[in-house]
Scaffold this motif. Structure first.
Motif, PDB file in Angstrom:
ATOM      1  N   GLN A  23       0.812  -1.218   0.000  1.00 55.70           N
ATOM      2  CA  GLN A  23       0.000   0.000   0.000  1.00 55.70           C
ATOM      3  C   GLN A  23       0.846   1.268   0.000  1.00 55.70           C
ATOM      4  N   ALA A  24       2.153   1.123   0.171  1.00 54.20           N
ATOM      5  CA  ALA A  24       3.012   2.298   0.322  1.00 54.20           C
ATOM      6  C   ALA A  24       3.618   2.726  -1.013  1.00 54.20           C
ATOM      7  N   PRO A  25       3.887   4.018  -1.177  1.00 57.83           N
ATOM      8  CA  PRO A  25       4.651   4.464  -2.354  1.00 57.83           C
ATOM      9  C   PRO A  25       6.082   3.955  -2.279  1.00 57.83           C
ATOM     10  N   LEU A  26       6.749   3.959  -3.414  1.00 53.85           N
ATOM     11  CA  LEU A  26       8.071   3.341  -3.549  1.00 53.85           C
ATOM     12  C   LEU A  26       9.036   4.295  -4.226  1.00 53.85           C
ATOM     13  N   SER A  27      10.285   4.296  -3.730  1.00 55.48           N
ATOM     14  CA  SER A  27      11.354   5.015  -4.422  1.00 55.48           C
ATOM     15  C   SER A  27      12.611   4.153  -4.415  1.00 55.48           C
ATOM     16  N   LEU A  28      13.475   4.408  -5.381  1.00 53.57           N
ATOM     17  CA  LEU A  28      14.802   3.803  -5.439  1.00 53.57           C
ATOM     18  C   LEU A  28      15.817   4.854  -5.018  1.00 53.57           C
ATOM     19  N   ASN A  29      16.689   4.515  -4.056  1.00 56.23           N
ATOM     20  CA  ASN A  29      17.679   5.462  -3.552  1.00 56.23           C
ATOM     21  C   ASN A  29      19.075   4.878  -3.658  1.00 56.23           C
ATOM     22  N   ILE A  30      20.039   5.720  -4.003  1.00 58.40           N
ATOM     23  CA  ILE A  30      21.441   5.304  -4.044  1.00 58.40           C
ATOM     24  C   ILE A  30      22.314   6.509  -3.726  1.00 58.40           C
ATOM     25  N   GLY A  31      23.398   6.295  -3.012  1.00 56.87           N
ATOM     26  CA  GLY A  31      24.339   7.361  -2.717  1.00 56.87           C
ATOM     27  C   GLY A  31      25.453   7.403  -3.751  1.00 56.87           C
ATOM     28  N   THR A  32      25.746   8.593  -4.263  1.00 60.07           N
ATOM     29  CA  THR A  32      26.832   8.760  -5.228  1.00 60.07           C
ATOM     30  C   THR A  32      27.755   9.875  -4.769  1.00 60.07           C
ATOM     31  N   LEU A  33      29.004   9.777  -5.148  1.00 61.94           N
ATOM     32  CA  LEU A  33      30.012  10.748  -4.747  1.00 61.94           C
ATOM     33  C   LEU A  33      29.862  12.020  -5.573  1.00 61.94           C
ATOM     34  N   VAL A  34      29.753  13.155  -4.896  1.00 59.23           N
ATOM     35  CA  VAL A  34      29.600  14.437  -5.579  1.00 59.23           C
ATOM     36  C   VAL A  34      30.881  14.767  -6.354  1.00 59.23           C
ATOM     37  N   GLY A  35      30.704  15.255  -7.573  1.00 57.27           N
ATOM     38  CA  GLY A  35      31.843  15.631  -8.403  1.00 57.27           C
ATOM     39  C   GLY A  35      32.102  14.691  -9.558  1.00 57.27           C
ATOM     40  N   HIS A  36      31.402  13.531  -9.580  1.00 54.76           N
ATOM     41  CA  HIS A  36      31.526  12.605 -10.702  1.00 54.76           C
ATOM     42  C   HIS A  36      30.472  13.000 -11.746  1.00 54.76           C
ATOM     43  N   THR A  37      30.867  13.877 -12.648  1.00 50.03           N
ATOM     44  CA  THR A  37      29.919  14.498 -13.570  1.00 50.03           C
ATOM     45  C   THR A  37      29.168  13.482 -14.414  1.00 50.03           C
ATOM     46  N   ALA A  38      29.875  12.493 -14.961  1.00 49.50           N
ATOM     47  CA  ALA A  38      29.224  11.512 -15.835  1.00 49.50           C
ATOM     48  C   ALA A  38      28.185  10.713 -15.061  1.00 49.50           C
ATOM     49  N   MET A  39      28.500  10.361 -13.821  1.00 43.14           N
ATOM     50  CA  MET A  39      27.562   9.600 -13.009  1.00 43.14           C
ATOM     51  C   MET A  39      26.328  10.437 -12.674  1.00 43.14           C
ATOM     52  N   GLU A  40      26.554  11.694 -12.324  1.00 41.82           N
ATOM     53  CA  GLU A  40      25.436  12.578 -12.004  1.00 41.82           C
ATOM     54  C   GLU A  40      24.518  12.733 -13.216  1.00 41.82           C
ATOM     55  N   GLN A  41      25.108  12.813 -14.397  1.00 43.56           N
ATOM     56  CA  GLN A  41      24.304  12.951 -15.610  1.00 43.56           C
ATOM     57  C   GLN A  41      23.518  11.680 -15.893  1.00 43.56           C
ATOM     58  N   LEU A  42      24.134  10.520 -15.646  1.00 44.35           N
ATOM     59  CA  LEU A  42      23.448   9.240 -15.849  1.00 44.35           C
ATOM     60  C   LEU A  42      22.172   9.182 -15.024  1.00 44.35           C
TER      61      LEU A  42
END
Length: 339
Positions: free
Chosen positions: A132-151
């Motif tokens: 019955q609950a809403p769902l999200s996917l969460n992951i921690g990423t290192l700030v400053g990795h531009t390609a990863m942030e864009q992905l």
């Protein structure tokens, strides 16, 4: 199992431990995450009841050669993803995700496909726990990795919360922080384990993204290979547990850096005992013990917007920020088709 473009996709199993470790080491070195994963930690991850490896994990492998009996041998893992359920949906079931792509295999669309796989695989796992609950996917990423942030941005993820990795040089002079009158400190032992869990759950009840630590998870933490019970302490007054500092030591970090680091996994004070300097007093005791035992540094992670002002406390004690991590989050339409 599927195979395409020279890669095989299939769930991760305990038999993949060696190649999984090699991949994690390559990721730590290439991305400078400091995430030095050891064999014991892999084994403990496979034992978690909150990760369904047959349905909630995928490894991407290079296609193997041929062995003498004519059967194809397993290739090297070059990318992975697994999903971890939470103990509560309060109010959103924030499913955690871990994953990565070997630096030598980036730019080939593997990261995009892993995120697409995760958005589909997470739905039935969520519906079994909190339908019955809403769902999200969460992951921690290192700030400053531009390609990863864009992905992640391209896949509809939003940056929601920032955390600092902080470290203190134990060779420097440590500040003093006396215990409040009437407070005693006990080194962790089995008989105070439930008291420590009580402190942890109450202390983090008002923290972003935190859910209750169940007895099962607590047992896994306090019996884990990295746990340092002799450097973990609980504060009491009149028999009532008030505060906790829990620590771990990772041998893989020492092997990779040549230094001993005491990881401070938890610092918590029950609401009724806040504002008395308990966290400072316990931390300085633990840091002094660690220095006497030969540790070079101590480290921890902290919510940059902690409601208890933890960031300022650590700075005053001499911790300095080394990295900034951001939680990337994407709402998943439960029951909706994934496109």
């Amino acid at each position: 199992m599927s195979s395409d473009s020279g890669y095989t996709w299939r769930p991760i199993t305990v038999d993949d431990t060696d190649t999984f470790l090699r991949l994690r080491h390559a990721l730590a070195e290439a991305d400078d995450t400091g995430d030095h994963f050891g064999r014991d930690q892999v084994t403990e991850t496979f034992a978690s009841s909150y990760i369904d490896f047959p349905r909630g994990s995928v490894g991407v492998f290079t296609e193997g050669g041929v062995v003498e009996d004519g059967e194809a041998e397993g290739g090297e893992m070059v990318a992975y993803c697994y999903l971890q359920a939470r103990t509560a949906a309060d109010p959103v079931h924030e499913f955690r995700m871990s994953g990565g792509v070997h630096p030598g295999h980036r730019g080939r669309g593997l990261g995009t496909r892993l995120l697409e796989w995760a958005a589909e695989a997470v739905v039935p796992l969520h519906l079994e726990r909190f339908p019955q609950a809403p769902l999200s996917l969460n992951i921690g990423t290192l700030v400053g990795h531009t390609a990863m942030e864009q992905l992640f941005a391209d896949q509809g993820y939003q940056q929601r919360r920032w955390f600092n990795t902080m470290r203190i040089d134990l060779g420097r002079e440590l500040p003093g922080a006396p215990l409040p009158e009437g407070v005693t400190v006990r080194t962790f032992a089995p008989e105070c384990s439930e008291d420590a869990r009580t402190v942890r759950n109450e202390a983090f009840r008002d923290h972003w993204g935190s859910t209750e630590t169940s007895p099962e998870i607590w047992q896994q933490v306090t019996s884990g290979s990295a746990f340092r019970p002799d450097l973990t302490v609980v504060a009491y007054q009149d028999g009532e547990p008030l505060a906790l500092v829990l620590t771990e030591e990772f041998d893989e970090y020492r092997a990779a850096t040549g230094k001993r680091d005491l990881y401070i996994g938890l610092v918590g004070t029950r609401r009724s005992a806040r504002g008395r300097g308990l966290a400072s007093a316990l931390l300085t005791q633990v840091l002094a013990r660690a220095r006497a035992e030969g540790f070079d540094t101590a480290s921890l992670g902290v919510d940059a917007d902690s409601p208890t002002g933890a960031l300022g406390l650590y700075q005053r004690l001499g911790f300095r920020a080394e990295q900034v991590w951001v939680v990337q989050s994407k709402p998943i339409g439960v029951g909706a088709p994934v496109v």
